[in-house]
Each structure stands twice: as structure tokens, then as C-alpha cells.
Design a protein around this motif. Structure first.
Motif, PDB file in Angstrom:
ATOM      1  N   ASP A 198     -27.805 -38.139  27.002  1.00 19.56           N
ATOM      2  CA  ASP A 198     -27.273 -38.150  28.368  1.00 19.56           C
ATOM      3  C   ASP A 198     -26.364 -36.939  28.531  1.00 19.56           C
ATOM      4  O   ASP A 198     -25.260 -36.897  27.988  1.00 19.56           O
ATOM      5  CB  ASP A 198     -26.496 -39.447  28.613  1.00 19.56           C
ATOM      6  N   THR A 199     -26.815 -35.940  29.271  1.00 14.23           N
ATOM      7  CA  THR A 199     -26.049 -34.691  29.394  1.00 14.23           C
ATOM      8  C   THR A 199     -24.839 -34.823  30.312  1.00 14.23           C
ATOM      9  O   THR A 199     -24.045 -33.891  30.415  1.00 14.23           O
ATOM     10  CB  THR A 199     -26.957 -33.551  29.897  1.00 14.23           C
ATOM     11  N   SER A 200     -24.685 -35.976  30.953  1.00 12.47           N
ATOM     12  CA  SER A 200     -23.487 -36.198  31.764  1.00 12.47           C
ATOM     13  C   SER A 200     -22.329 -36.696  30.892  1.00 12.47           C
ATOM     14  O   SER A 200     -21.186 -36.773  31.346  1.00 12.47           O
ATOM     15  CB  SER A 200     -23.755 -37.218  32.878  1.00 12.47           C
ATOM     16  N   ARG A 201     -22.637 -37.044  29.641  1.00 16.45           N
ATOM     17  CA  ARG A 201     -21.616 -37.509  28.704  1.00 16.45           C
ATOM     18  C   ARG A 201     -21.296 -36.426  27.675  1.00 16.45           C
ATOM     19  O   ARG A 201     -22.106 -35.526  27.437  1.00 16.45           O
ATOM     20  CB  ARG A 201     -22.098 -38.768  27.965  1.00 16.45           C
ATOM     21  N   VAL A 202     -20.135 -36.546  27.056  1.00 15.77           N
ATOM     22  CA  VAL A 202     -19.805 -35.714  25.893  1.00 15.77           C
ATOM     23  C   VAL A 202     -20.453 -36.373  24.684  1.00 15.77           C
ATOM     24  O   VAL A 202     -20.174 -37.533  24.372  1.00 15.77           O
ATOM     25  CB  VAL A 202     -18.279 -35.617  25.689  1.00 15.77           C
ATOM     26  N   ASN A 203     -21.321 -35.644  24.015  1.00 14.75           N
ATOM     27  CA  ASN A 203     -22.071 -36.195  22.887  1.00 14.75           C
ATOM     28  C   ASN A 203     -21.415 -35.795  21.564  1.00 14.75           C
ATOM     29  O   ASN A 203     -21.409 -34.617  21.192  1.00 14.75           O
ATOM     30  CB  ASN A 203     -23.518 -35.711  22.934  1.00 14.75           C
ATOM     31  N   PHE A 204     -20.844 -36.792  20.883  1.00 14.62           N
ATOM     32  CA  PHE A 204     -20.252 -36.591  19.571  1.00 14.62           C
ATOM     33  C   PHE A 204     -21.310 -36.882  18.500  1.00 14.62           C
ATOM     34  O   PHE A 204     -22.150 -37.761  18.671  1.00 14.62           O
ATOM     35  CB  PHE A 204     -19.055 -37.524  19.361  1.00 14.62           C
ATOM     36  N   LEU A 205     -21.241 -36.148  17.387  1.00 17.10           N
ATOM     37  CA  LEU A 205     -22.233 -36.294  16.324  1.00 17.10           C
ATOM     38  C   LEU A 205     -21.555 -36.444  14.964  1.00 17.10           C
ATOM     39  O   LEU A 205     -20.581 -35.744  14.666  1.00 17.10           O
ATOM     40  CB  LEU A 205     -23.145 -35.063  16.290  1.00 17.10           C
ATOM     41  N   PHE A 206     -22.076 -37.357  14.160  1.00 11.75           N
ATOM     42  CA  PHE A 206     -21.698 -37.482  12.754  1.00 11.75           C
ATOM     43  C   PHE A 206     -22.968 -37.410  11.915  1.00 11.75           C
ATOM     44  O   PHE A 206     -23.969 -38.051  12.240  1.00 11.75           O
ATOM     45  CB  PHE A 206     -21.003 -38.832  12.492  1.00 11.75           C
ATOM     46  N   VAL A 207     -22.938 -36.648  10.834  1.00 10.50           N
ATOM     47  CA  VAL A 207     -24.062 -36.581   9.895  1.00 10.50           C
ATOM     48  C   VAL A 207     -23.515 -36.797   8.486  1.00 10.50           C
ATOM     49  O   VAL A 207     -22.616 -36.084   8.041  1.00 10.50           O
ATOM     50  CB  VAL A 207     -24.788 -35.220   9.972  1.00 10.50           C
ATOM     51  N   GLY A 208     -24.039 -37.799   7.808  1.00 11.20           N
ATOM     52  CA  GLY A 208     -23.590 -38.091   6.450  1.00 11.20           C
ATOM     53  C   GLY A 208     -24.010 -39.486   6.044  1.00 11.20           C
ATOM     54  O   GLY A 208     -24.515 -40.261   6.866  1.00 11.20           O
TER      55      GLY A 208
END
Length: 364
Positions: free
Chosen positions: A183-193
Motif C-alpha cells: 500500500d503506497t499510501s502507507r509508510v512501509n517498514f521492513l525487517f529481514v532476519g
């Protein structure tokens, strides 16, 4: 130069794509530079006493079988993780005089060596007999010097490197996010691990839930990683059900993973310990700023405004930085010049050149 015998207790397979992927990446980069390698690796991540005994017995058989077949063509061994991998290099040196390099990745020094006096003793023996030691981060190198009485001259600080032909900035971040269904209207946080407690997954989810409570239409969280602890992973997924915007994704091939790094607005790595935190570098290479715990290699990597550092195990501090991102419309204030210097230092081409020089210096 003769062949390099690479020994690792972690290496990916079709079933477990992310298990020691950094070792595979380095091996492929070495081969691309004409360095011949022989692999003796464990691709089985299963835990539990019986599983560990079986897989390590099988791996040991593989190591000695491959060594016997290729003995005359091997000039040096390179073990990833001091213990247990380095034990094979140590034995081969004692019996056959084969020199060895060992890479310490963090958990082998900060966790494994502290499990028992016996393992610490093995770790010390492996380090003291190594021809050269590579530590993936500054703090890890310091710990090795201090805790195992290793001279600074015998240690190189060198990450596993990032392939900037894979991890690179997108043409358009919003378009990349849309292509992945974000959803590009939201701030997209990412975690990888890995989905384990030591990666700070619980603190991240709790901080995000607190954020969503205050800003219900503003953010989403994507977590990509292996389930190493089923009970903990299930617990986190149950906690995440309080939100419709926390997404758990399975490990994926590097090129696809790079797409998520490119699409995310901010990468978050709230680990308790990190030898280096290579995924943070991969995020930066994809043009995504980083919030991470002020621990281990992350402290050195993200200092001087290359990223945002927060105390580990601190939900409140983490929430505060996530909120800042929301208030700044998905932006983080970081020093781009510092980031570019960092990426140049950790470029896999630079790392492979340094590693090859070490092999040539010590190889038979």
C-alpha cells in the motif's frame, strides 16, 4: 594458487534459501574471480539434540571424504564460524600442515563460545592456531583480541560484502512497492532476519502495534525470515494478529528479496547482538534508510548519521523513531555521503580482492 577448501556449518539449499546465504554469495564471487573452491558445508538447519548429532556426523564425513579426494590440490582451508567449522581446519592443519583462515560471524564468539568451558576452549585453540582471522565487524574483532589473547595484526575486519549488482537503488521506490502489492499510501517498514527473540522481533511488533494505535492509517510492517524457533514464531504471529498490516513472508531468492529492500521506506533491525548486520548494508544499497539497535557491528556501521541507532530491548525508544518517520512522511534524516563511503568499503568486489590477498599470503 591452489584450491580453497571452504568449510561452513551453514549453507543454503532449495528448501532453506537464507541459511548461510552470505557464505554462498562469497563462494560464487570467489569463483567469478577465478578462485577454485571445494565446498564441505552443512545445509540442514534442523535443531534438537538428535538432529544436530546426525547432521554434524554427516557433515564431518563429507569434510574428510572431500579432503581425501582433493588433498594434493588444496592450498588453504577457510572456515566460516570459529566453532564448529574451524575445528575441521584446526585438525587438518595439525595432521597435514594445511594453513587456514577462519571467519568469525558473531554468534560463534558472543553465544557459542559462552555455552560451556569446553566450547570456549575449542574456540580459543582454533583462533590461536589460525593463520589469519577475519571478523565481520569492529566490535567482534575487539572481543576476539580481548577474550582470546589474539594480536591485532592477525585479525582483519571484513564483512561478507554486498553485491551491488543485486542490491541497488530502484528507478522508483513507489512503483517498486506497488509491484509487490504494498500500500503506497502507507509508510512501509521492513525487517529481514530469522524470527527469533535475539533479533528483537517482539520489540518491533510491540512498537509497531503502539504506532498503529496512534496512526491507524499510516503504516505497514513486512517481516521476511526463517522460522528457527517454531514456538516463538507462532507467538509473534499471534501477537501480530492485533493488526491487519503486519505481514510475515518466507525467505526468498536474493533478487526477489532485493525488491523488498527497494520498495520499503525504512528498514528496521532491532537485534540484541549483531556481528555486523549485513542486511542493514543491503538495505542502504537499495536506497532504504535504517533504524537499528546500537549493538555490535551496527554501532560502527551506522554511526556518523549513516542511520538511526536505538538502545536494544527498548520498545519505547524504537516506537519513538518509528513515530518520527511517520511524522516526516516516511523520511529519515541521514548522511548520504557517509552511506556511500560505507557501501564502497563493503562492496563485494573490494572484499573479494582483500580476501584473495589473504589466501595468496598464507596458501601452500
Amino acid at each position: 594458487m591452489k584450491k580453497v577448501f571452504v568449510i561452513s556449518n551453514m549453507y543454503p539449499s532449495k528448501e532453506h534459501l537464507s541459511y548461510g546465504i552470505f557464505v554462498k554469495n562469497q563462494v560464487e564471487q570467489l569463483r567469478a574471480q577465478g578462485i577454485e573452491t571445494i565446498l564441505a558445508v552443512n545445509t540442514n538447519p534442523n535443531t534438537g539434540k538428535v538432529n544436530v548429532l546426525k547432521k554434524y556426523a554427516s557433515w564431518a564425513g563429507q569434510v574428510y571424504s572431500l579432503f581425501r579426494k582433493n588433498k594434493s590440490s588444496i592450498g588453504i582451508t577457510h572456515s566460516h564460524y570459529v566453532f564448529p567449522s574451524g575445528m575441521f581446519s584446526y585438525i587438518l592443519k595439525k595432521r597435514y600442515g594445511i594453513p587456514y583462515v577462519v571467519t568469525a560471524h558473531g554468534g560463534d564468539i558472543n553465544k557459542m563460545a559462552k555455552k560451556s568451558a569446553r566450547i570456549k576452549g575449542y574456540t580459543e585453540k582454533i583462533l590461536q592456531h589460525a593463520d589469519h582471522i577475519i571478523a565481520v565487524g569492529e566490535e567482534l574483532a575487539s572481543d576476539i583480541q580481548k577474550d582470546f589473547q589474539i594480536s591485532k595484526e592477525r585479525i582483519s575486519v571484513m564483512s561478507m560484502g554486498i553485491d551491488r549488482t543485486v542490491f541497488q537503488e530502484p528507478v522508483n521506490k513507489k512503483d517498486q512497492a506497488a509491484s509487490l502489492g504494498m500500500d503506497t499510501s502507507r509508510v512501509n517498514f521492513l525487517f529481514v532476519g530469522n524470527i527469533i527473540q535475539e533479533k528483537g522481533v517482539q520489540e518491533l511488533i510491540e512498537a509497531f502495534l503502539k504506532l498503529e494505535e496512534k496512526y491507524p492509517e499510516k503504516a505497514a510492517l513486512y517481516t521476511i525470515g526463517s522460522t528457527k524457533n517454531v514456538a516463538f514464531s507462532n507467538q509473534m504471529k499471534e501477537l501480530a494478529q492485533k493488526s491487519n498490516h503486519i505481514h510475515f513472508l518466507e525467505p526468498m531468492p536474493q533478487k526477489k528479496l532485493a525488491g523488498y529492500f527497494q520498495a520499503a521506506d525504512v528498514f528496521v533491525l532491532p537485534s540484541y547482538i549483531e556481528g555486523l548486520g549485513l542486511v542493514a548494508l543491503e538495505a542502504l544499497a537499495c536506497g532504504t534508510p535504517v533504524i537499528a539497535s546500537d549493538v555490535g557491528g551496527l554501532h560502527y556501521m551506522l554511526q556518523n548519521d549513516a542511520g538511526i541507532l536505538v538502545p536494544p530491548k527498548n520498545v519505547g525508544a524504537l516506537y519513538g523513531e518509528l513515530e518520527q518517520v511517520i511524522q516526516q512522511n516516511g523520511q529519515l534524516q541521514v548522511d548520504q555521503e557517509q552511506i556511500q563511503q560505507l557501501l564502497k568499503l563493503h562492496d563485494s568486489k573490494e572484499i573479494i580482492a582483500r580476501l584473495t590477498a589473504i589466501y595468496e599470503k598464507y596458501s601452500d
